[in-house]
Motif scaffolding. Sequence first.
Motif, PDB file in Angstrom:
ATOM      1  N   TYR A  80       3.181  -7.154 -12.135  1.00  0.00           N
ATOM      2  CA  TYR A  80       2.260  -7.182 -13.273  1.00  0.00           C
ATOM      3  C   TYR A  80       1.798  -5.788 -13.670  1.00  0.00           C
ATOM      4  N   LEU A  81       1.879  -4.819 -12.752  1.00  0.00           N
ATOM      5  CA  LEU A  81       1.447  -3.453 -13.042  1.00  0.00           C
ATOM      6  C   LEU A  81       2.250  -2.830 -14.188  1.00  0.00           C
ATOM      7  N   LEU A  82       3.452  -3.368 -14.446  1.00  0.00           N
ATOM      8  CA  LEU A  82       4.318  -2.804 -15.484  1.00  0.00           C
ATOM      9  C   LEU A  82       4.283  -3.595 -16.783  1.00  0.00           C
ATOM     10  N   GLU A  83       3.386  -4.583 -16.885  1.00  0.00           N
ATOM     11  CA  GLU A  83       3.474  -5.545 -17.984  1.00  0.00           C
ATOM     12  C   GLU A  83       3.367  -4.904 -19.362  1.00  0.00           C
ATOM     13  N   ASP A  84       2.684  -3.756 -19.471  1.00  0.00           N
ATOM     14  CA  ASP A  84       2.565  -3.103 -20.780  1.00  0.00           C
ATOM     15  C   ASP A  84       3.875  -2.475 -21.250  1.00  0.00           C
ATOM     16  N   ARG A  85       4.871  -2.376 -20.354  1.00  0.00           N
ATOM     17  CA  ARG A  85       6.152  -1.746 -20.687  1.00  0.00           C
ATOM     18  C   ARG A  85       7.243  -2.773 -20.997  1.00  0.00           C
ATOM     19  N   ASN A  86       6.868  -4.041 -21.123  1.00  0.00           N
ATOM     20  CA  ASN A  86       7.849  -5.092 -21.382  1.00  0.00           C
ATOM     21  C   ASN A  86       8.988  -5.017 -20.362  1.00  0.00           C
ATOM     22  N   PRO A  87       8.666  -5.122 -19.063  1.00  0.00           N
ATOM     23  CA  PRO A  87       9.673  -4.873 -18.027  1.00  0.00           C
ATOM     24  C   PRO A  87      10.555  -6.091 -17.758  1.00  0.00           C
ATOM     25  N   GLN A  88      11.677  -5.809 -17.170  1.00  0.00           N
ATOM     26  CA  GLN A  88      12.588  -6.832 -16.670  1.00  0.00           C
ATOM     27  C   GLN A  88      13.109  -6.346 -15.326  1.00  0.00           C
ATOM     28  N   ILE A  89      13.277  -7.250 -14.367  1.00  0.00           N
ATOM     29  CA  ILE A  89      13.802  -6.867 -13.059  1.00  0.00           C
ATOM     30  C   ILE A  89      14.833  -7.890 -12.606  1.00  0.00           C
ATOM     31  N   GLU A  90      15.884  -7.381 -11.969  1.00  0.00           N
ATOM     32  CA  GLU A  90      16.891  -8.230 -11.338  1.00  0.00           C
ATOM     33  C   GLU A  90      17.149  -7.692  -9.939  1.00  0.00           C
ATOM     34  N   PHE A  91      17.066  -8.574  -8.947  1.00  0.00           N
ATOM     35  CA  PHE A  91      17.337  -8.201  -7.566  1.00  0.00           C
ATOM     36  C   PHE A  91      18.797  -8.492  -7.225  1.00  0.00           C
ATOM     37  N   PHE A  92      19.327  -7.708  -6.283  1.00  0.00           N
ATOM     38  CA  PHE A  92      20.645  -8.028  -5.747  1.00  0.00           C
ATOM     39  C   PHE A  92      20.634  -7.745  -4.255  1.00  0.00           C
ATOM     40  N   VAL A  93      21.735  -7.397  -3.643  1.00  0.00           N
ATOM     41  CA  VAL A  93      21.856  -7.399  -2.191  1.00  0.00           C
ATOM     42  C   VAL A  93      20.897  -6.419  -1.516  1.00  0.00           C
ATOM     43  N   HIS A  94      20.456  -6.790  -0.310  1.00  0.00           N
ATOM     44  CA  HIS A  94      19.698  -5.921   0.585  1.00  0.00           C
ATOM     45  C   HIS A  94      18.367  -5.448   0.007  1.00  0.00           C
ATOM     46  N   GLY A  95      17.746  -6.261  -0.849  1.00  0.00           N
ATOM     47  CA  GLY A  95      16.448  -5.917  -1.400  1.00  0.00           C
ATOM     48  C   GLY A  95      16.474  -4.908  -2.519  1.00  0.00           C
ATOM     49  N   ARG A  96      17.655  -4.592  -3.018  1.00  0.00           N
ATOM     50  CA  ARG A  96      17.779  -3.642  -4.123  1.00  0.00           C
ATOM     51  C   ARG A  96      17.519  -4.345  -5.440  1.00  0.00           C
ATOM     52  N   SER A  97      17.217  -3.552  -6.449  1.00  0.00           N
ATOM     53  CA  SER A  97      16.942  -4.133  -7.757  1.00  0.00           C
ATOM     54  C   SER A  97      17.176  -3.091  -8.834  1.00  0.00           C
ATOM     55  N   VAL A  98      17.215  -3.575 -10.061  1.00  0.00           N
ATOM     56  CA  VAL A  98      17.212  -2.708 -11.248  1.00  0.00           C
ATOM     57  C   VAL A  98      16.045  -3.151 -12.116  1.00  0.00           C
ATOM     58  N   ILE A  99      15.268  -2.184 -12.558  1.00  0.00           N
ATOM     59  CA  ILE A  99      14.168  -2.436 -13.487  1.00  0.00           C
ATOM     60  C   ILE A  99      14.518  -1.773 -14.815  1.00  0.00           C
ATOM     61  N   THR A 100      14.353  -2.512 -15.914  1.00  0.00           N
ATOM     62  CA  THR A 100      14.457  -1.917 -17.245  1.00  0.00           C
ATOM     63  C   THR A 100      13.110  -2.079 -17.940  1.00  0.00           C
ATOM     64  N   MET A 101      12.765  -1.105 -18.764  1.00  0.00           N
ATOM     65  CA  MET A 101      11.488  -1.173 -19.462  1.00  0.00           C
ATOM     66  C   MET A 101      11.483  -0.213 -20.639  1.00  0.00           C
ATOM     67  N   GLU A 102      10.506  -0.392 -21.488  1.00  0.00           N
ATOM     68  CA  GLU A 102      10.301   0.545 -22.593  1.00  0.00           C
ATOM     69  C   GLU A 102       9.778   1.852 -22.017  1.00  0.00           C
ATOM     70  N   TRP A 103      10.341   2.971 -22.472  1.00  0.00           N
ATOM     71  CA  TRP A 103      10.003   4.261 -21.867  1.00  0.00           C
ATOM     72  C   TRP A 103      10.247   5.363 -22.881  1.00  0.00           C
ATOM     73  N   ASP A 104       9.236   6.150 -23.136  1.00  0.00           N
ATOM     74  CA  ASP A 104       9.365   7.280 -24.050  1.00  0.00           C
ATOM     75  C   ASP A 104       9.729   8.534 -23.268  1.00  0.00           C
ATOM     76  N   GLY A 105      10.451   9.443 -23.912  1.00  0.00           N
ATOM     77  CA  GLY A 105      10.757  10.717 -23.284  1.00  0.00           C
ATOM     78  C   GLY A 105      11.902  10.623 -22.296  1.00  0.00           C
ATOM     79  N   GLU A 106      12.087  11.716 -21.533  1.00  0.00           N
ATOM     80  CA  GLU A 106      13.162  11.804 -20.568  1.00  0.00           C
ATOM     81  C   GLU A 106      12.647  11.465 -19.170  1.00  0.00           C
ATOM     82  N   PRO A 107      13.504  10.909 -18.324  1.00  0.00           N
ATOM     83  CA  PRO A 107      13.058  10.505 -16.979  1.00  0.00           C
ATOM     84  C   PRO A 107      12.896  11.696 -16.049  1.00  0.00           C
TER      85      PRO A 107
END
Length: 294
Positions: A80-107
Amino acid sequence: MHWTTGRGYTQLFLNEFWTGHPPDIARAAIEACGLGMDMSHNRMAFRMSPAFIDGKTVHWAYGVDDRAEDLVESVKSNFYLLEDRNPQIEFFVHGRSVITMEWDGEPQQTPQAPVDGPYVPIEDPLGELILKVASENDGLTIYPWGIGRVGKVYPPFPAVKNMTAISDSPTALGIAATLGHRIQLIPDLDDRFPAARRALRDGHVFLHMDEVDEYSHEKDAHKKIRVLEHIDSMMEEYFSDIENVVFFVDHGTSCVTGTHILMDVPFRTDIECFKEGEHVELDRLVPALMEKLQ
């Protein structure tokens, strides 16, 4: 046995293998595509891997499968901490995941797994999520790397059409997905072989076994040997009657250090195209093989 040019990461090898070019897409964005996640409107992707952070260093955590379920639940409960960024998360093996979200600027630049590196504090609520999860799991948390957006997609070699990619790795599947191929995410190793056999009815098949690399990262040589022997037996069971098979690897991985080894890598095929022991440049390999079959 023949040889080709290895690459330090799977996505670097596979994109050049299928297109002749290194990818112009970040690792996390590739995996997001492999997991069917939303990468529209310039969304940012973050590959989140289990890690321990001691204040100065990120220690990537392998072999923590017994804690993966608790880690996943902790991430979900604090998402819920990321809810303002319209986040999405998908988990896969060994507790790993990918998060996508709205993000301005460079990482921010963070150390690349599997090599431990300097801890870079993550600003934004994502950093809060990381520290909150660590506080609930005796220091074990998730930490981002391979951060980025979708970039230029190079077209695949024309001869490789109508392919199905089968793997437990969103990295391998993501490369295939960006090139327009069918993908099947199958976590269990044994289940991939009959699925690959069925997929051969519809065209080419790329069957990927990530376990060999994974057990090397865990520094478990015995598990690595056992899985290689098991893969051999499964290949014999399901594909002993199939012609035109190419066996290849993308890089070495040390069971001593747990890190990738940048080296020339072997490949083997019954397609009579190369001299024994010949070194073939990676961007030449697939075109040469497919030309022989035409």
